[in-house]
Design an enzyme around this catalytic site. Structure first.
Site, PDB file in Angstrom:
ATOM      1  N   ASP A 174       0.823  -1.214   0.000  1.00  0.00           N
ATOM      2  CA  ASP A 174       0.000   0.000   0.000  1.00  0.00           C
ATOM      3  C   ASP A 174       0.856   1.262   0.000  1.00  0.00           C
ATOM      4  O   ASP A 174       0.598   2.210  -0.755  1.00  0.00           O
ATOM      5  CB  ASP A 174      -0.927   0.013   1.220  1.00  0.00           C
ATOM      6  CG  ASP A 174      -1.825  -1.199   1.236  1.00  0.00           C
ATOM      7  OD1 ASP A 174      -1.931  -1.868   0.199  1.00  0.00           O
ATOM      8  OD2 ASP A 174      -2.408  -1.487   2.295  1.00  0.00           O
ATOM      9  N   TYR A 224      -5.803 -10.090  10.296  1.00  0.00           N
ATOM     10  CA  TYR A 224      -4.707  -9.889   9.346  1.00  0.00           C
ATOM     11  C   TYR A 224      -3.409 -10.444   9.940  1.00  0.00           C
ATOM     12  O   TYR A 224      -2.689 -11.204   9.296  1.00  0.00           O
ATOM     13  CB  TYR A 224      -4.564  -8.389   9.042  1.00  0.00           C
ATOM     14  CG  TYR A 224      -3.521  -8.084   8.000  1.00  0.00           C
ATOM     15  CD1 TYR A 224      -3.858  -8.017   6.655  1.00  0.00           C
ATOM     16  CD2 TYR A 224      -2.188  -7.884   8.353  1.00  0.00           C
ATOM     17  CE1 TYR A 224      -2.900  -7.748   5.689  1.00  0.00           C
ATOM     18  CE2 TYR A 224      -1.230  -7.614   7.398  1.00  0.00           C
ATOM     19  CZ  TYR A 224      -1.591  -7.544   6.074  1.00  0.00           C
ATOM     20  OH  TYR A 224      -0.630  -7.287   5.118  1.00  0.00           O
TER      21      TYR A 224
HETATM   22  C1  GLA Z   1      -3.528  -4.713   3.391  1.00  0.00           C
HETATM   23  C2  GLA Z   1      -2.032  -4.565   3.685  1.00  0.00           C
HETATM   24  C3  GLA Z   1      -1.191  -4.891   2.467  1.00  0.00           C
HETATM   25  C4  GLA Z   1      -1.609  -6.229   1.839  1.00  0.00           C
HETATM   26  C5  GLA Z   1      -3.132  -6.310   1.656  1.00  0.00           C
HETATM   27  C6  GLA Z   1      -3.587  -7.670   1.187  1.00  0.00           C
HETATM   28  O1  GLA Z   1      -3.938  -3.729   2.486  1.00  0.00           O
HETATM   29  O2  GLA Z   1      -1.725  -3.261   4.132  1.00  0.00           O
HETATM   30  O3  GLA Z   1       0.176  -4.900   2.815  1.00  0.00           O
HETATM   31  O4  GLA Z   1      -1.126  -7.316   2.577  1.00  0.00           O
HETATM   32  O5  GLA Z   1      -3.811  -5.996   2.853  1.00  0.00           O
HETATM   33  O6  GLA Z   1      -3.123  -7.939  -0.087  1.00  0.00           O
END
Ligand code: GLA
Length: 392
Positions: A174, A224
């Site tokens: 991101d 996550y």
């Molecule tokens: C979030 C995290 C990213 C990535 C996505 C899944 O956005 O910040 O680093 O792992 O999830 O692809």
């Protein structure tokens, strides 16, 4: 991204105009989901929606921050920045403090400042509003301090802020997309080497739709972190298996290969860890194929791989939810729809859908209708364009 509006809001707040306004984009991820922290390759598109940060002189040693969209303000002490300890969910204060701390630790001189934040990116929709905020603040603080010396580390500094100050063990996608994403191009980022390129997306022929499921993601950060831990465990098991077989242990899960995974499974790898690893390894293969398709302008194939990615995220990685699944299913098979999948961390958030130009209204209507019939409300569906950061 609306620097003019942000400037006007700052002037109203501070009584004088800001020195500068920095704007940074959010992103949708077209493919390569949940593999950035496994050394995989990702294909995000940075958007023309994002967060702007206006900055001007402040009190010595202090950052006075106003987050307009939350109608909230805080004061940060530049000599005493630390991660929160009260257990509340992370918010703008933590992102700003994290970025400022990362810069100070690297020796960047930060004068006291007033910062006003304003965004046009839906928050908590999985469009990476936190990374956009971090990059906007990074730009505002460094340009206000008169330095570009830390630009090479911008994504890393902002990712660290997320790890240490927001408690999310995110990958680099991101922050990297917000920093290196460019107009009219899909970013191909190899997260193992950080090598990247921008592959043109013909936005005159292909439109990108984003549908926000509106599902709250309270547990998203803990879930996550559970997924990243499962991937660490899978990599450790695969490395042990490789050694047992006299093979080179894989450096990353994304490139470990199916054969080794199946050997580990036969050797007793538990089913859940197998499913997580299977998603990661197969997603990497899909991305590699999608890059070839994108370069050959074979958008039909690209779209098929997006649908396949969603299935894998739903069934193997288990990060989808009924709302996201329905949005994806509502456009499958529709004339002119190329592909759709959830975007970002999941557990709610948004679906990204690629359609041929001229079909966006039909696709939007199909999503809205199906969603309303099942969940009794109309989800926001927008056509988005690519964008990149700038300082004005
Ligand atoms: C979030 C995290 C990213 C990535 C996505 C899944 O956005 O910040 O680093 O792992 O999830 O692809």
């Amino acid at each position: 991204m609306d620097p003019e509006k942000t400037r006007a809001l700052y002037t109203r707040w501070s009584g004088s105009p800001p020195d500068l306004t920095a704007s940074a984009p959010g992103r949708v991820n077209l493919l390569g989901e949940h593999i950035d922290y496994c050394g995989g390759t990702v294909l995000p598109l940075s958007l023309d929606l994002g967060v702007s940060a206006a900055v001007g002189p402040g009190r010595p040693g202090k950052l006075d921050v106003r987050a307009c969209d939350l109608d909230a303000e805080c004061e940060l002490d530049l000599e005493d920045l630390r991660p929160r300890e009260d257990g509340r969910p992370a918010d703008y204060r933590d992102y700003v403090a994290g970025v400022a701390a990362g810069l100070l630790e690297r020796g960047c001189p930060l004068p006291g400042a007033r910062i006003l934040l304003h965004g046009d990116l839906p928050m908590r929709a999985g469009l990476s509003s936190s990374a956009a905020l971090e990059i906007a603040v990074f730009l505002a603080l460094t340009r206000f301090a008169g330095t570009m010396d830390f630009d090479g580390e911008a994504p890393q500094i902002c990712r660290e802020a997320e790890h240490r100050y927001a408690g999310v063990k995110c990958g680099i996608m991101d922050q990297f997309a917000s920093w290196y994403g460019r107009l009219s191009g899909v970013l191909r980022l190899d997260c193992a080497t950080l090598e990247y390129e921008v592959i043109p997306l013909e936005e005159r022929r292909v439109k990108v739709l984003v549908a926000d499921s509106g599902v709250p993601r309270e547990l998203a950060s803990s879930k996550y972190n559970e997924r990243t831990a499962a991937c660490d465990a899978a990599l450790a098991s695969l490395a042990a298996k490789a050694e047992e077989e006299g093979l080179e242990p894989p450096a990353w899960l994304a490139s470990a290969g199916e054969e080794l995974l199946e050997k580990a499974r036969a050797g007793g790898l538990d089913e859940e860890t197998w499913k997580r690893a299977r998603h990661v390894i197969s997603e990497q293969q899909r991305v590699e194929e999608a890059v070839r398709a994108l370069k050959a302008r074979d958008m039909d194939r690209f779209g098929d791989l997006m649908f396949a990615s969603h299935e894998s995220l739903r069934d193997l990685y288990e990060v989808s939810c009924p709302e996201l699944d329905l949005l994806v299913e509502s456009v499958r098979g529709l004339d002119g729809v190329l592909g759709a999948k959830m975007s970002g961390a999941g557990f709610g958030g948004a679906v990204v859908c690629l359609v041929r130009r001229g079909r966006e209204k039909k696709a939007k209507a199909a999503m809205e209708r199906a969603f309303r019939d099942r969940f009794g409300r109309t989800p926001p569906v927008m056509v988005v364009r690519s964008g990149q950061w700038y300082v004005a």
